[in-house]
Design a protein around this motif. Structure first.
Motif, short mmCIF file in Angstrom:
data_model
loop_
_atom_site.label_atom_id
_atom_site.label_comp_id
_atom_site.label_asym_id
_atom_site.label_seq_id
_atom_site.Cartn_x
_atom_site.Cartn_y
_atom_site.Cartn_z
N LYS A 1 0.82 -1.23 0.00
CA LYS A 1 0.00 0.00 0.00
C LYS A 1 0.85 1.27 0.00
O LYS A 1 0.61 2.19 -0.78
CB LYS A 1 -0.90 -0.04 1.24
N ALA A 2 1.83 1.34 0.87
CA ALA A 2 2.67 2.54 0.96
C ALA A 2 3.70 2.55 -0.16
O ALA A 2 3.92 3.57 -0.83
CB ALA A 2 3.35 2.61 2.32
N ASP B 1 10.31 -7.97 -2.78
CA ASP B 1 8.97 -8.26 -2.26
C ASP B 1 8.64 -9.72 -2.57
O ASP B 1 9.38 -10.38 -3.32
CB ASP B 1 7.94 -7.30 -2.88
N TYR C 1 2.31 -6.67 17.10
CA TYR C 1 2.78 -5.88 15.95
C TYR C 1 3.52 -4.63 16.44
O TYR C 1 4.65 -4.35 16.02
CB TYR C 1 1.58 -5.49 15.07
N1 LIG Z 1 -0.55 1.03 6.22
C1 LIG Z 1 -0.42 1.77 7.32
O1 LIG Z 1 -1.34 2.51 7.71
C2 LIG Z 1 0.86 1.71 8.13
C3 LIG Z 1 0.96 2.50 9.30
C4 LIG Z 1 2.15 2.48 10.03
C5 LIG Z 1 3.22 1.70 9.60
N2 LIG Z 1 3.09 0.94 8.49
C6 LIG Z 1 4.24 0.14 8.06
O2 LIG Z 1 4.63 0.60 6.76
C7 LIG Z 1 5.13 -0.47 5.98
C8 LIG Z 1 4.32 -0.59 4.69
O3 LIG Z 1 2.96 -0.85 5.04
P1 LIG Z 1 1.88 -1.20 3.94
O4 LIG Z 1 0.57 -0.72 4.43
O5 LIG Z 1 2.36 -0.79 2.59
O6 LIG Z 1 1.88 -2.80 4.03
P2 LIG Z 1 1.52 -3.84 2.89
O7 LIG Z 1 1.16 -5.13 3.54
O8 LIG Z 1 0.53 -3.26 1.92
O9 LIG Z 1 2.91 -4.01 2.14
C9 LIG Z 1 3.96 -4.73 2.72
C10 LIG Z 1 4.68 -5.51 1.63
O10 LIG Z 1 5.70 -6.29 2.25
C11 LIG Z 1 5.75 -7.53 1.58
N3 LIG Z 1 6.32 -8.55 2.48
C12 LIG Z 1 5.77 -9.03 3.61
N4 LIG Z 1 6.56 -9.97 4.14
C13 LIG Z 1 7.67 -10.06 3.35
C14 LIG Z 1 8.84 -10.85 3.39
N5 LIG Z 1 9.05 -11.75 4.34
N6 LIG Z 1 9.75 -10.66 2.42
C15 LIG Z 1 9.55 -9.75 1.42
N7 LIG Z 1 8.44 -8.98 1.35
C16 LIG Z 1 7.52 -9.14 2.29
C17 LIG Z 1 4.32 -7.84 1.19
O11 LIG Z 1 4.26 -8.76 0.11
C18 LIG Z 1 3.78 -6.46 0.84
O12 LIG Z 1 3.87 -6.18 -0.54
C19 LIG Z 1 5.05 -1.70 6.88
O13 LIG Z 1 6.29 -1.89 7.51
C20 LIG Z 1 3.99 -1.34 7.89
O14 LIG Z 1 4.16 -2.08 9.09
C21 LIG Z 1 1.94 0.93 7.73
#
Ligand SMILES: NC(=O)c1ccc[n+]([C@@H]2O[C@H](COP(=O)([O-])OP(=O)(O)OC[C@H]3O[C@@H](n4cnc5c(N)ncnc54)[C@H](O)[C@@H]3O)[C@@H](O)[C@H]2O)c1
Length: 298
Positions: free
Chosen positions: A13-14, A33, A157
């Protein structure tokens, strides 16, 4: 200046907004990824970052076929941006969330610094402030939430993100590398601003996010600013937009909806309770995507 950046979790997402932002600034990006990213000019190397061997390899490979043309082997990497994670509770059993996030972050930071990469940016989270995934109705200790807060998550988490900040600090101390942890707020994609009228209409519903958010494209700007700013060692930065997701001025709003949390300094009229003062002052962040641009007057 154009940098060579390895971005993990770019398909999420980010990442799918931050990666195009980095390309627009002239950087070259390799995405690590488990799933593809649809972004021209960016190769996705399918890598399980919980595996240290795969992680070391992925950080020392060509970004794409054009790398073979030089005949000199893979070019150096300037920065690693580590966003890959299990991004919240209730997607996997608690122990699996904790293990995946802590081990992958350890692997990424260790591989980066041992391969001589001097800049690592990791995704921490608003959840470290302890309320987002708390059992029941927990109050914040005080407002604003700033980087020196005594973070105390009770969920697996948030705890994984707290541990990741400690891992970052340890490797920064050991190696002198710059490792910046972004406490990212609730990520909002461009198509999600239609959720805001409901946020405004029901203030208690946003307490867990401290009435704050980060536009995914503005998050790209923050990452770019972190890539540009060298020499800060270990740092924590709140990564959020400027203003509160409410119509009332911040202090009056907090006195009404968070009466048990003291206010420890004068707040800007609309300042987000999860304050981004540090990224504005230290990195020069200027938000481009104020939610009010996209939400009809509520
Ligand atoms: N979405 C939010 O509101 C939010 C808020 C605070 C922090 N975060 C943090 O920001 C980051 C991005 O969040 P997001 O919402 O894009 O998450 P997301 O789940 O949409 O994207 C995370 C990506 O990481 C990949 N991934 C997961 N495990 C993996 C592994 N073992 N090896 C390789 N790739 C792997 C997934 O395939 C996915 O594409 C994360 O670290 C999340 O914890 C997100």
């Amino acid at each position: 200046m154009s940098k060579r950046i390895v971005f993990t979790g770019g398909s999420g997402k980010a990442g799918r907004h931050a990666v195009p932002y980095l390309l627009s600034k002239g950087h070259k990006v390799l995405n690590l990824d488990l799933v593809p990213l649809d972004c021209p000019g960016v190769n996705t190397l399918f890598t399980d970052l919980t595996d240290s061997g795969q992680t070391f390899n992925a950080l020392s490979m060509h970004f794409g076929f054009d790398g073979y043309e030089t005949g000199k082997g893979p070019a150096p990497v300037d920065a690693v941006v580590h966003f890959a994670a299990v991004p919240r509770v209730l997607l996997k059993p608690d122990n699996a969330t904790f293990e995946a996030n802590v081990v992958s972050t350890y692997n990424v930071i260790e591989a980066a610094v041992k391969l001589g990469i001097r800049k690592v940016i990791i995704a921490s989270s608003e959840t470290t402030y302890g309320v987002c995934f708390a059992e029941g109705d927990k109050d914040f200790h005080s407002f604003p939430l700033e980087e020196d807060y005594d973070i105390d998550p009770m969920d697996s988490y948030g705890l994984s993100k707290l541990v990741n900040e400690k891992t970052a600090r340890a490797f920064a101390m050991r190696t002198g590398a710059d490792i910046y942890a972004l406490r990212i707020g609730n990520v909002i994609e461009p198509n999600e601003y239609d959720r805001f009228p409901a946020f405004i209409a029901d203030p208690p519903s946003r307490k867990r996010n401290a009435w704050s958010y980060i536009d995914a494209r503005d998050l790209g700007q923050i990452v770019d600013l972190c890539i540009k700013k060298d020499g800060l060692g270990f740092q924590v930065f709140n990564a959020v937009n400027d203003t509160i997701t409410a119509n009332e001025p911040t202090e009056a709003f907090l006195k009404r909806y968070a009466p048990k949390s003291p206010i420890t300094r004068p707040l800007g009229e609309r300042e987000a309770p999860l304050s981004n003062r540090k990224i504005r002052e230290v990195l020069g962040f200027k938000e481009e995507h104020d939610w009010r641009k996209y939400v009809p007057k509520a």
